[in-house]
Design an enzyme around this catalytic site. Sequence first.
Site, short mmCIF file in Angstrom:
data_model
loop_
_atom_site.label_atom_id
_atom_site.label_comp_id
_atom_site.label_asym_id
_atom_site.label_seq_id
_atom_site.Cartn_x
_atom_site.Cartn_y
_atom_site.Cartn_z
N GLY A 176 0.49 -1.15 -0.42
CA GLY A 176 -0.21 0.23 0.20
C GLY A 176 0.72 1.07 -0.35
O GLY A 176 2.13 1.46 0.78
N ARG A 177 0.43 2.45 -0.55
CA ARG A 177 0.63 3.48 0.16
C ARG A 177 0.27 5.04 -0.36
O ARG A 177 -0.96 4.47 -0.53
CB ARG A 177 1.54 3.82 -1.34
CG ARG A 177 1.34 3.76 -2.88
CD ARG A 177 1.15 2.86 -3.42
NE ARG A 177 0.45 2.51 -4.61
CZ ARG A 177 0.78 3.02 -5.75
NH1 ARG A 177 2.24 2.86 -6.50
NH2 ARG A 177 0.04 2.87 -7.46
N GLY A 190 -11.14 -6.02 -4.59
CA GLY A 190 -12.24 -6.05 -4.21
C GLY A 190 -12.59 -7.28 -3.59
O GLY A 190 -12.07 -7.51 -3.02
N HIS A 230 -13.23 0.48 -5.89
CA HIS A 230 -11.91 -0.63 -6.43
C HIS A 230 -11.01 -0.30 -7.33
O HIS A 230 -10.89 0.88 -8.02
CB HIS A 230 -12.61 -1.08 -7.20
CG HIS A 230 -13.04 -2.50 -8.15
ND1 HIS A 230 -12.73 -3.45 -9.37
CD2 HIS A 230 -11.50 -3.68 -6.60
CE1 HIS A 230 -12.31 -4.17 -9.15
NE2 HIS A 230 -11.46 -4.23 -7.77
N ASP A 231 -9.93 -0.62 -6.60
CA ASP A 231 -8.66 0.09 -7.72
C ASP A 231 -8.87 -0.44 -8.91
O ASP A 231 -7.75 0.82 -9.38
CB ASP A 231 -7.52 -0.78 -6.95
CG ASP A 231 -7.98 -2.37 -6.66
OD1 ASP A 231 -8.05 -2.72 -7.55
OD2 ASP A 231 -6.50 -3.03 -6.28
N THR A 232 -8.99 -1.48 -9.42
CA THR A 232 -8.98 -1.58 -11.27
C THR A 232 -10.01 -0.29 -11.70
O THR A 232 -9.74 0.24 -12.98
CB THR A 232 -9.80 -2.87 -10.86
OG1 THR A 232 -9.44 -4.06 -10.52
CG2 THR A 232 -9.46 -2.62 -12.57
N THR A 245 -0.51 -8.15 -10.03
CA THR A 245 -0.59 -9.29 -9.04
C THR A 245 -1.99 -10.11 -9.85
O THR A 245 -2.03 -10.98 -10.33
CB THR A 245 -0.92 -9.00 -7.80
OG1 THR A 245 -0.46 -8.88 -6.86
CG2 THR A 245 -1.67 -10.89 -7.53
#
Length: 480
Positions: free
Chosen positions: A14-15, A79, A229-231, A253
């Site tokens: 994470g960042r 997710g 959601h990151d995507t 990933t």
Amino acid sequence: MARILALDLGAESGRGVVGTLSDNQKLSLEEVHRFPTGGIKLGAHLHWNLPGFLVELQTAIKKATDGGTISSLGIDTWGVDFGLLGPSGELVALPVHYRDPRTVGGEARLYAKVPKAEIFAKVGIQSMALNTLFQVAALTEQSPKLVDASAKLLFMPDLLHYLLTGTAQIEYTIASTSQMLDAKSRKWATETLAPLNLPMHLLGPVVPDGSAYGTELTTGIPVLAPGGHDTACAVAAVPAELGESWAYLSSGTWSLMGLEIPSPILTADAEAANVTNEGGVLGTIRLLKNIGGLWLVQECRRAYARLGNERSYDQLTRLASDAAPLAALIDPDHPSLYAPDDMPKAIRELCAATGQTPPEGVGATIRCCLDSLGLKYRITLQMLERLTGRKITTLHIVGGGSQNRLLNQIAADATGCTVIAGPVEATAIGNLLLQARAQGLITDLAELRSIVRASFPVETYHPDPTMTARFIEAAERSAG
């Protein structure tokens, strides 16, 4: 000049990234904090270290504010995973990791009650054992007392937003990953899922991306949902021009390959192809396929390190580039590769089981992983073209995996498309610019993407016709 903080959590790290949006609509980035994520084994289950995440997020916020005023912050994560809150808002248990085996066998049991096709026709989501639907079913079967003690379910970014602000709500893009949300109405598919006797009362109203979560409790910074959601964030930051001839690949990933479309495709053909219609930002739908991704390489690297052979990703890629191409091919999504104790061994065994000579040595094994991803990209892209009637000529690769130049070239060769790689930090960029849009600094997705194109360099890869022909042959063999 607006300074915005993106808190971006992935399955490996994470960042905290501060983005500064200038008056001439260019975005610059400063990573202020980075930390490992990963699961922790507690008893029989694999969990996420939620208290540790909260400490790291607070550290990132402190470092960001030390550099000046922050106009807003927002969180995105992977997710499907979630936490449970009790009646008084207390955390009931640590969130369970999506790779925990508690859902094994759950798909067959659930689909015996409600057919898979019936669920897909309503929710439009790819069936995977890790989906929230199967996690909730497993929780209900295995831990009914936890369910009884719970009053609310929050997905990971919503849970972290709640811990920072005290506001509990569920954002649309992350809810859409659950396999429990009606793809058209964007409300919970309660009627369709009723025969499963799941605790649907734990699911609160769904709010759109860009919604406010109040303010962070210690600093008073406004908290905005970018797209949880990151995507969704990564695809928003794809530097594509207008038109329908491009596809995206969010490479990390997981490899998430898809098209941006205006409405979900819920046909029997889409269900048979096991595609997913996830919620995108600003009213879009992301028609995509989840592919095993660089998880294969990450797990090989860990296995080699356990044997005392620590290598960087760059070193592994150089070894792979020296190995013979297309010597062995596997399905990146084969069940045996989901969470093996020894990934190189699992790859060798899968090659042997499919009548191939197993790769020998580090370079050949990593090359097998990358070539196999390239072949899966080709097969997936052809399937997406069939479902939509589009002809794709450009593939945008974003995310950390876009730094792997060998894989980028393999993707170009395998698909026959021009590959445009970058930006690397697409998820954080999307997070930041979606917050800027929620603040009224950006009008729409087209303007957002124009800022990405003006702010960040990309690399272009052209397919080698000879290699493309070899991938076509490999795809035909796999289909036969």
